[in-house]
Write a protein that holds these residues in place. Structure first.
Motif, mmCIF file in Angstrom:
data_model
loop_
_atom_site.group_PDB
_atom_site.id
_atom_site.type_symbol
_atom_site.label_atom_id
_atom_site.label_comp_id
_atom_site.label_asym_id
_atom_site.label_seq_id
_atom_site.Cartn_x
_atom_site.Cartn_y
_atom_site.Cartn_z
ATOM 1 N N MET A 1 15.126 1.898 4.198
ATOM 2 C CA MET A 1 15.380 0.710 3.375
ATOM 3 C C MET A 1 14.175 -0.242 3.386
ATOM 4 S SD MET A 1 17.214 -1.066 1.348
ATOM 5 C CE MET A 1 18.835 -0.310 1.426
ATOM 6 N N TYR A 2 13.592 -0.466 4.574
ATOM 7 C CA TYR A 2 12.426 -1.346 4.657
ATOM 8 C C TYR A 2 11.285 -0.824 3.789
ATOM 9 C CZ TYR A 2 14.399 -3.958 8.612
ATOM 10 O OH TYR A 2 15.172 -4.756 9.405
ATOM 11 N N ARG A 3 11.070 0.490 3.841
ATOM 12 C CA ARG A 3 9.987 1.083 3.046
ATOM 13 C C ARG A 3 10.255 0.912 1.565
ATOM 14 N NH1 ARG A 3 8.282 7.223 4.119
ATOM 15 N NH2 ARG A 3 7.594 6.251 6.059
ATOM 16 N N LEU A 4 11.493 1.125 1.146
ATOM 17 C CA LEU A 4 11.852 1.009 -0.266
ATOM 18 C C LEU A 4 11.624 -0.418 -0.765
ATOM 19 C CD1 LEU A 4 13.112 2.205 -2.827
ATOM 20 C CD2 LEU A 4 15.367 1.581 -1.914
ATOM 21 N N VAL A 5 12.083 -1.395 0.020
ATOM 22 C CA VAL A 5 11.900 -2.800 -0.368
ATOM 23 C C VAL A 5 10.415 -3.125 -0.507
ATOM 24 C CG1 VAL A 5 12.181 -5.196 0.394
ATOM 25 C CG2 VAL A 5 14.075 -3.581 0.625
ATOM 26 N N PHE A 6 9.617 -2.633 0.439
ATOM 27 C CA PHE A 6 8.183 -2.908 0.403
ATOM 28 C C PHE A 6 7.537 -2.314 -0.841
ATOM 29 C CE2 PHE A 6 3.812 -1.586 1.333
ATOM 30 C CZ PHE A 6 3.241 -2.813 1.632
ATOM 31 N N TRP A 7 7.808 -1.042 -1.127
ATOM 32 C CA TRP A 7 7.144 -0.385 -2.248
ATOM 33 C C TRP A 7 7.658 -0.844 -3.601
ATOM 34 C CZ3 TRP A 7 2.628 1.209 -1.571
ATOM 35 C CH2 TRP A 7 2.229 1.784 -0.370
ATOM 36 N N LEU A 8 8.859 -1.411 -3.631
ATOM 37 C CA LEU A 8 9.347 -2.002 -4.872
ATOM 38 C C LEU A 8 8.728 -3.382 -5.107
ATOM 39 C CD1 LEU A 8 13.166 -1.108 -4.809
ATOM 40 C CD2 LEU A 8 11.416 -0.172 -6.338
ATOM 41 N N THR A 9 8.408 -4.074 -4.025
ATOM 42 C CA THR A 9 7.909 -5.447 -4.113
ATOM 43 C C THR A 9 6.396 -5.525 -4.182
ATOM 44 O OG1 THR A 9 9.821 -6.135 -2.794
ATOM 45 C CG2 THR A 9 8.027 -7.728 -3.034
ATOM 46 N N TYR A 10 5.716 -4.661 -3.455
ATOM 47 C CA TYR A 10 4.271 -4.776 -3.317
ATOM 48 C C TYR A 10 3.506 -4.739 -4.649
ATOM 49 C CZ TYR A 10 -0.499 -4.080 -1.753
ATOM 50 O OH TYR A 10 -1.848 -4.209 -1.560
ATOM 51 N N PRO A 11 3.846 -3.860 -5.597
ATOM 52 C CA PRO A 11 3.104 -3.860 -6.868
ATOM 53 C C PRO A 11 3.121 -5.215 -7.574
ATOM 54 C CG PRO A 11 4.407 -1.868 -6.683
ATOM 55 C CD PRO A 11 4.834 -2.761 -5.550
ATOM 56 N N LEU A 12 4.264 -5.914 -7.521
ATOM 57 C CA LEU A 12 4.349 -7.241 -8.135
ATOM 58 C C LEU A 12 3.460 -8.234 -7.386
ATOM 59 C CD1 LEU A 12 5.556 -9.294 -10.103
ATOM 60 C CD2 LEU A 12 7.483 -9.568 -8.520
ATOM 61 N N LEU A 13 3.498 -8.183 -6.056
ATOM 62 C CA LEU A 13 2.663 -9.085 -5.266
ATOM 63 C C LEU A 13 1.183 -8.845 -5.542
ATOM 64 C CD1 LEU A 13 4.491 -8.956 -1.792
ATOM 65 C CD2 LEU A 13 4.856 -10.545 -3.695
ATOM 66 N N TRP A 14 0.802 -7.583 -5.610
ATOM 67 C CA TRP A 14 -0.598 -7.248 -5.881
ATOM 68 C C TRP A 14 -1.019 -7.747 -7.259
ATOM 69 C CZ3 TRP A 14 -2.897 -4.198 -9.647
ATOM 70 C CH2 TRP A 14 -4.259 -3.944 -9.478
ATOM 71 N N PHE A 15 -0.152 -7.576 -8.257
ATOM 72 C CA PHE A 15 -0.458 -8.031 -9.615
ATOM 73 C C PHE A 15 -0.646 -9.549 -9.639
ATOM 74 C CE2 PHE A 15 1.051 -9.759 -13.687
ATOM 75 C CZ PHE A 15 0.087 -9.217 -14.534
ATOM 76 N N ILE A 16 0.247 -10.266 -8.972
ATOM 77 C CA ILE A 16 0.115 -11.731 -8.916
ATOM 78 C C ILE A 16 -1.195 -12.116 -8.236
ATOM 79 C CG2 ILE A 16 1.074 -13.840 -7.892
ATOM 80 C CD1 ILE A 16 3.861 -12.598 -8.286
ATOM 81 N N SER A 17 -1.552 -11.378 -7.185
ATOM 82 C CA SER A 17 -2.743 -11.732 -6.408
ATOM 83 C C SER A 17 -4.040 -11.590 -7.201
ATOM 84 C CB SER A 17 -2.817 -10.888 -5.135
ATOM 85 O OG SER A 17 -3.315 -9.588 -5.405
ATOM 86 N N ILE A 18 -4.082 -10.713 -8.190
ATOM 87 C CA ILE A 18 -5.330 -10.495 -8.933
ATOM 88 C C ILE A 18 -5.435 -11.367 -10.183
ATOM 89 C CG2 ILE A 18 -5.529 -8.119 -8.081
ATOM 90 C CD1 ILE A 18 -4.617 -7.181 -10.882
ATOM 91 N N LEU A 19 -4.416 -12.176 -10.438
ATOM 92 C CA LEU A 19 -4.475 -13.054 -11.604
ATOM 93 C C LEU A 19 -5.584 -14.092 -11.442
ATOM 94 C CD1 LEU A 19 -0.679 -13.820 -12.206
ATOM 95 C CD2 LEU A 19 -2.155 -12.386 -13.636
ATOM 96 N N PRO A 20 -6.265 -14.467 -12.526
ATOM 97 C CA PRO A 20 -7.208 -15.592 -12.463
ATOM 98 C C PRO A 20 -6.458 -16.844 -12.011
ATOM 99 C CG PRO A 20 -7.381 -14.431 -14.555
ATOM 100 C CD PRO A 20 -6.169 -13.888 -13.880
ATOM 101 N N PHE A 21 -7.152 -17.745 -11.347
ATOM 102 C CA PHE A 21 -6.466 -18.888 -10.734
ATOM 103 C C PHE A 21 -5.709 -19.728 -11.755
ATOM 104 C CE2 PHE A 21 -8.909 -18.012 -6.916
ATOM 105 C CZ PHE A 21 -8.003 -18.367 -5.926
ATOM 106 N N ARG A 22 -6.198 -19.838 -12.981
ATOM 107 C CA ARG A 22 -5.472 -20.620 -13.999
ATOM 108 C C ARG A 22 -4.092 -20.027 -14.247
ATOM 109 N NH1 ARG A 22 -4.963 -20.119 -19.400
ATOM 110 N NH2 ARG A 22 -6.464 -18.397 -19.453
ATOM 111 N N LEU A 23 -4.014 -18.705 -14.384
ATOM 112 C CA LEU A 23 -2.726 -18.046 -14.585
ATOM 113 C C LEU A 23 -1.924 -17.987 -13.284
ATOM 114 C CD1 LEU A 23 -3.774 -15.073 -16.899
ATOM 115 C CD2 LEU A 23 -2.641 -17.215 -17.545
#
Length: 301
Positions: A1-23
């Motif tokens: 379950m922990y692994r599933l939660v991580f792999w479902l969440t991480y792509p969104l976190l990574w996408f947010i992290s690479i956004l330009p600071f204005r966005l």
């Protein structure tokens, strides 16, 4: 379950992290609306804390602090995510170390450093300190994340900036071993958590309210003869912080008992009184205030 939660969440976190600071900060604004207006995350706790600490302030003043606090809290949470992909150059520009000469002074003493800080401004971007010429290894004392995959992610992020996380339960043994090996380090410790009410507890006035306090930082500094500083972090503007080392003691063994803890509390109180919106008001810091103090507790005057 922990692994599933991580792999479902991480792509969104990574996408947010690479956004330009204005966005990126536009996302933070949307999270603020969700957290503050829709979910109302810990609104009751924040109100209770502000009413306790600032009884002299009007309702409108406390409402302004509350709104500013939630905006800052959302920024800080998103900035933690930004750490996944932020470059050394960008982080160094956004988290400035104002007095490297103080570190050089301490370095000549050939002692390690206990850097006491609070839940104030940005404690997530403290990893930037080593980017400013601090050549001591940086360690952060932290409470392990329950999900082991997110815990590893947190450790990997710190490792990217040459930082190391030490779980609280291992802090004393690991730091003692490092000191015996002659390895000098700077150990960041957030020291304003609310301790569990053990049989023997230390109590202190914090923002005018009697509350239990951790004294572990002081005990460790005395035991290992480490320099103690207050890590004063100020929010300059959105996404930009300035950190200053404020000396508490070069010789903790020569300080009166609890003097280090009292100096730390006073410095944190000064920051909170100056700009209260940057303190973590969702933290239940005064939850034990109405409970009786046991006979073997120690009250720090």
């Amino acid at each position: 379950m922990y692994r599933l939660v991580f792999w479902l969440t991480y792509p969104l976190l990574w996408f947010i992290s690479i956004l330009p600071f204005r966005l990126f900060y536009l996302v933070s604004d949307m999270v603020f609306v969700l957290v503050y207006y829709i979910i109302g995350y810990r609104r009751k706790t924040v109100k209770e804390n502000l009413d306790l600490v600032f009884p002299e302030k009007s309702g409108e003043e406390k409402n302004k602090i509350t709104r500013k606090f939630y905006r800052h809290m959302c920024d800080m949470f998103l900035e933690m995510i930004k750490s996944i992909s932020i470059s050394n150059e960008e982080l160094k520009k956004r988290f400035v170390f104002t007095n490297p000469e103080e570190f050089e002074r301490i370095k000549k003493l050939d002692k390690s450093i206990v850097a006491m800080c609070g839940h104030y401004a940005s404690y997530e971007w403290l990893i930037a300190l080593q980017l400013h010429g601090i050549d001591y290894k940086a360690f952060g004392i932290y409470k392990k994340v329950k999900n082991p995959y997110f815990d590893k992610m947190a450790r990997d992020i710190r490792g990217k900036f040459n930082g190391v996380l030490i779980p609280t339960v291992q802090a004393t043994s690991q730091i003692t071993a490092l000191e015996k090996a002659g390895e000098r380090g700077i150990y960041a410790m957030i020291a304003d958590q609310s301790p569990k009410r053990f049989k023997k507890t230390h109590w202190i006035d914090f923002m005018g309210i009697k509350a239990p306090v951790f004294i572990g930082s002081e005990i460790l500094a005395r035991k290992l003869d480490m320099v103690v500083v207050y890590l004063n972090v100020e929010k300059v503007k959105r996404g930009h912080y300035a950190a200053t080392l404020i000396n508490i003691s070069d010789n903790p063994r020569q300080e009166p008992e609890f003097a280090i803890t009292k100096k730390y509390i006073k410095l944190l109180e000064r920051q909170i009184n100056n700009d209260p919106q940057y303190y973590l008001w969702t933290h239940k810091r005064w939850k034990h205030r109405n409970r009786p103090i046991s006979e073997d507790s120690i009250v720090i005057d």
